[in-house]
Design a protein around this motif. Structure first.
Motif, mmCIF file in Angstrom:
data_model
loop_
_atom_site.group_PDB
_atom_site.id
_atom_site.type_symbol
_atom_site.label_atom_id
_atom_site.label_comp_id
_atom_site.label_asym_id
_atom_site.label_seq_id
_atom_site.Cartn_x
_atom_site.Cartn_y
_atom_site.Cartn_z
ATOM 1 N N ASN A 177 0.591 -1.399 -0.194
ATOM 2 C CA ASN A 177 0.594 0.029 -0.298
ATOM 3 C C ASN A 177 1.051 1.613 0.366
ATOM 4 N N SER A 221 9.028 -11.990 -3.553
ATOM 5 C CA SER A 221 9.140 -12.343 -5.135
ATOM 6 C C SER A 221 10.480 -11.582 -5.900
ATOM 7 N N GLY A 223 1.801 -5.910 6.545
ATOM 8 C CA GLY A 223 0.795 -6.476 6.799
ATOM 9 C C GLY A 223 0.501 -7.832 7.058
ATOM 10 N N GLN A 232 8.440 2.940 8.926
ATOM 11 C CA GLN A 232 7.265 3.221 9.368
ATOM 12 C C GLN A 232 6.899 3.068 10.525
ATOM 13 N N TYR A 268 6.992 -1.621 18.940
ATOM 14 C CA TYR A 268 7.860 -1.086 17.764
ATOM 15 C C TYR A 268 7.708 0.279 17.730
ATOM 16 N N ASN A 283 -7.877 1.460 4.342
ATOM 17 C CA ASN A 283 -8.090 0.342 4.830
ATOM 18 C C ASN A 283 -10.043 0.177 4.929
ATOM 19 N N TYR A 312 -9.685 -3.514 4.030
ATOM 20 C CA TYR A 312 -10.655 -4.768 4.966
ATOM 21 C C TYR A 312 -11.905 -4.185 5.240
HETATM 22 N N1 LIG Z 1 -2.917 -0.110 8.259
HETATM 23 C C1 LIG Z 1 -3.220 0.896 9.088
HETATM 24 O O1 LIG Z 1 -3.865 1.399 8.730
HETATM 25 C C2 LIG Z 1 -2.205 0.824 9.618
HETATM 26 C C3 LIG Z 1 -1.537 1.884 10.070
HETATM 27 C C4 LIG Z 1 -0.868 2.805 10.815
HETATM 28 C C5 LIG Z 1 0.154 2.023 10.816
HETATM 29 N N2 LIG Z 1 0.672 0.739 9.943
HETATM 30 C C6 LIG Z 1 1.131 -0.291 9.728
HETATM 31 O O2 LIG Z 1 1.481 -0.208 8.485
HETATM 32 C C7 LIG Z 1 1.882 -1.860 7.800
HETATM 33 C C8 LIG Z 1 1.481 -2.215 6.402
HETATM 34 O O3 LIG Z 1 1.970 -1.076 5.549
HETATM 35 P P1 LIG Z 1 1.427 -1.529 4.828
HETATM 36 O O4 LIG Z 1 -0.029 -1.372 4.227
HETATM 37 O O5 LIG Z 1 1.894 -0.455 3.217
HETATM 38 O O6 LIG Z 1 2.074 -2.650 4.332
HETATM 39 P P2 LIG Z 1 1.393 -4.041 3.227
HETATM 40 O O7 LIG Z 1 0.566 -3.626 1.735
HETATM 41 O O8 LIG Z 1 0.331 -5.142 4.196
HETATM 42 O O9 LIG Z 1 2.424 -4.720 2.473
HETATM 43 C C9 LIG Z 1 2.658 -5.170 1.606
HETATM 44 C C10 LIG Z 1 4.220 -5.777 0.648
HETATM 45 O O10 LIG Z 1 5.441 -6.368 1.956
HETATM 46 C C11 LIG Z 1 5.278 -7.494 1.507
HETATM 47 N N3 LIG Z 1 5.735 -8.501 2.000
HETATM 48 C C12 LIG Z 1 4.535 -9.200 2.466
HETATM 49 N N4 LIG Z 1 5.638 -9.921 3.466
HETATM 50 C C13 LIG Z 1 6.698 -10.307 3.239
HETATM 51 C C14 LIG Z 1 7.352 -10.498 4.195
HETATM 52 N N5 LIG Z 1 7.807 -11.802 5.253
HETATM 53 N N6 LIG Z 1 8.760 -10.419 3.712
HETATM 54 C C15 LIG Z 1 9.107 -9.385 2.951
HETATM 55 N N7 LIG Z 1 8.225 -8.382 2.647
HETATM 56 C C16 LIG Z 1 7.051 -9.012 2.349
HETATM 57 C C17 LIG Z 1 4.581 -7.848 -0.273
HETATM 58 O O11 LIG Z 1 5.372 -8.396 -1.385
HETATM 59 P P3 LIG Z 1 5.539 -9.839 -1.338
HETATM 60 O O12 LIG Z 1 3.807 -10.740 -0.934
HETATM 61 O O13 LIG Z 1 5.224 -10.345 -3.325
HETATM 62 O O14 LIG Z 1 6.354 -10.027 -0.252
HETATM 63 C C18 LIG Z 1 4.313 -6.388 -0.060
HETATM 64 O O15 LIG Z 1 5.316 -5.767 -1.282
HETATM 65 C C19 LIG Z 1 1.616 -1.899 8.699
HETATM 66 O O16 LIG Z 1 1.968 -3.423 9.262
HETATM 67 C C20 LIG Z 1 1.870 -1.802 10.351
HETATM 68 O O17 LIG Z 1 3.030 -2.030 10.702
HETATM 69 C C21 LIG Z 1 -0.882 0.399 8.807
#
Ligand SMILES: NC(=O)c1ccc[n+]([C@@H]2O[C@H](COP(=O)([O-])OP(=O)(O)OC[C@H]3O[C@@H](n4cnc5c(N)ncnc54)[C@H](OP(=O)(O)O)[C@@H]3O)[C@@H](O)[C@H]2O)c1
Length: 280
Positions: free
Chosen positions: A13, A35, A71, A97, A110, A135, A139
């Motif tokens: 995201n 990947s 996530g 982040q 964190y 979200n 979500y």
């Molecule tokens: N959602 C919210 O409201 C919110 C609010 C505040 C903070 N946050 C923080 O933001 C984080 C999520 O950020 P986001 O939404 O940008 O992330 P995201 O979209 O869930 O991240 C997915 C990315 O991470 C890669 N990935 C997945 N599993 C992995 C692994 N084991 N090792 C390395 N890369 C991996 C995926 O590619 P591949 O699958 O190809 O590996 C994809 O590039 C949360 O964990 C939280 O700490 C979230």
């Protein structure tokens, strides 16, 4: 000559718009994911946050890195500490982040990652975003589609939801200048909305009823588990609604403006831009 910038979660995201923003600034980007595929024209590199054997090639020729926890993972300290160490060993600047509010208590995992980074000796910037506007698609869309409800344990709490493009723009600024080094930023949208207000905006845009339903933690968890979310992650998500109910996520800052020079994007504008996806 400047080195490359490693972007973790590069297809995610925040990661994808960040890769785009950095390429637009003429930076050389290594786009990391499991990947290892190229992203938006940037070189791809294999990186698994749970497998430190993937770190050395990912960090090769890198002098700055965007570090995040994908996530679905809850172990922020166990997973991110080795990444911070890998960056510190190589003298790589880190833009981390984190999550809004974790500085309330140094025992929060964190926050412990933030502290480890602050003490690591490398240049750093911490970004603490609030709940993502995205979200509502990532979500809450299944509930909107199935029953016209957003059923979360938010009580009457409001949140200054942030557009992930504003997090990406903030990270791009932090990675490409040293003006913000050694500082933490609380990234929020321009106003705090309750879930009922957000549901009303979505309802108006898609032309069908969408209502907010305040639920308790157990109802929320069983709905998510029923939709295939692992229980441990569902319980984690339930737990992070506590600060929402307490009103702590209603804070509004101008940190996006300070970092990027532009105001934070509004939820109503995001809803209008994403109406086709919200309807689909
Ligand atoms: N959602 C919210 O409201 C919110 C609010 C505040 C903070 N946050 C923080 O933001 C984080 C999520 O950020 P986001 O939404 O940008 O992330 P995201 O979209 O869930 O991240 C997915 C990315 O991470 C890669 N990935 C997945 N599993 C992995 C692994 N084991 N090792 C390395 N890369 C991996 C995926 O590619 P591949 O699958 O190809 O590996 C994809 O590039 C949360 O964990 C939280 O700490 C979230």
């Amino acid at each position: 000559m400047a080195g490359k910038i490693l972007v973790l979660g590069a297809t995610g995201n925040v990661g994808r718009p960040l890769v785009k923003a950095l390429l637009a600034r003429g930076e050389a980007v290594k786009a990391a994911s499991r990947s290892g595929k190229p992203v938006e024209g940037a070189e791809g590199v294999v990186f698994d946050v749970a497998d430190p054997l993937t770190f050395p090639s990912a960090f090769e020729d890198v002098d700055r890195a965007f570090v995040m926890l994908p996530g679905g993972y809850t172990e922020a300290k166990a997973l991110l500490s080795p990444v911070i160490e890998a960056a510190a060993t190589r003298g790589v600047k880190v833009v981390l982040q984190s999550v809004l509010g974790v500085d309330a208590d140094d025992s929060i995992p964190y926050r412990q990652v933030e502290i480890a980074l602050e003490r690591s000796g490398v240049r750093w910037v911490v970004l603490r975003p609030n709940w993502f506007t995205d979200n509502f698609i990532n979500y809450w869309k299944p509930g909107i589609d199935a029953a016209g409800v957003i059923a979360v344990p938010a009580g009457e709490g409001k949140s200054s939801f942030i557009d992930t493009r504003d997090i990406a723009d903030s990270a791009a600024a932090a990675l490409t200048t040293d003006r913000f080094d050694g500082k933490a930023f609380n990234l929020t949208g321009p106003e705090a909305l309750g879930y009922a207000e957000a549901a009303a905006l979505i309802s108006e845009a898609i032309g069908k009823p969408v209502a907010y339903q305040a639920v308790d933690d157990d109802t929320f968890v069983s709905t998510l588990v029923g939709a295939g979310v692992p229980e441990v992650y569902a319980r984690f998500l339930a737990s992070i609604f506590y600060p929402v109910r307490e009103g702590w996520t209603a804070v509004v800052t101008d940190d996006v403006q300070r970092l990027t020079g532009h105001p934070a994007r509004r939820v109503d504008a995001w809803v209008k831009e994403n109406v086709a996806i919200l309807k689909g």
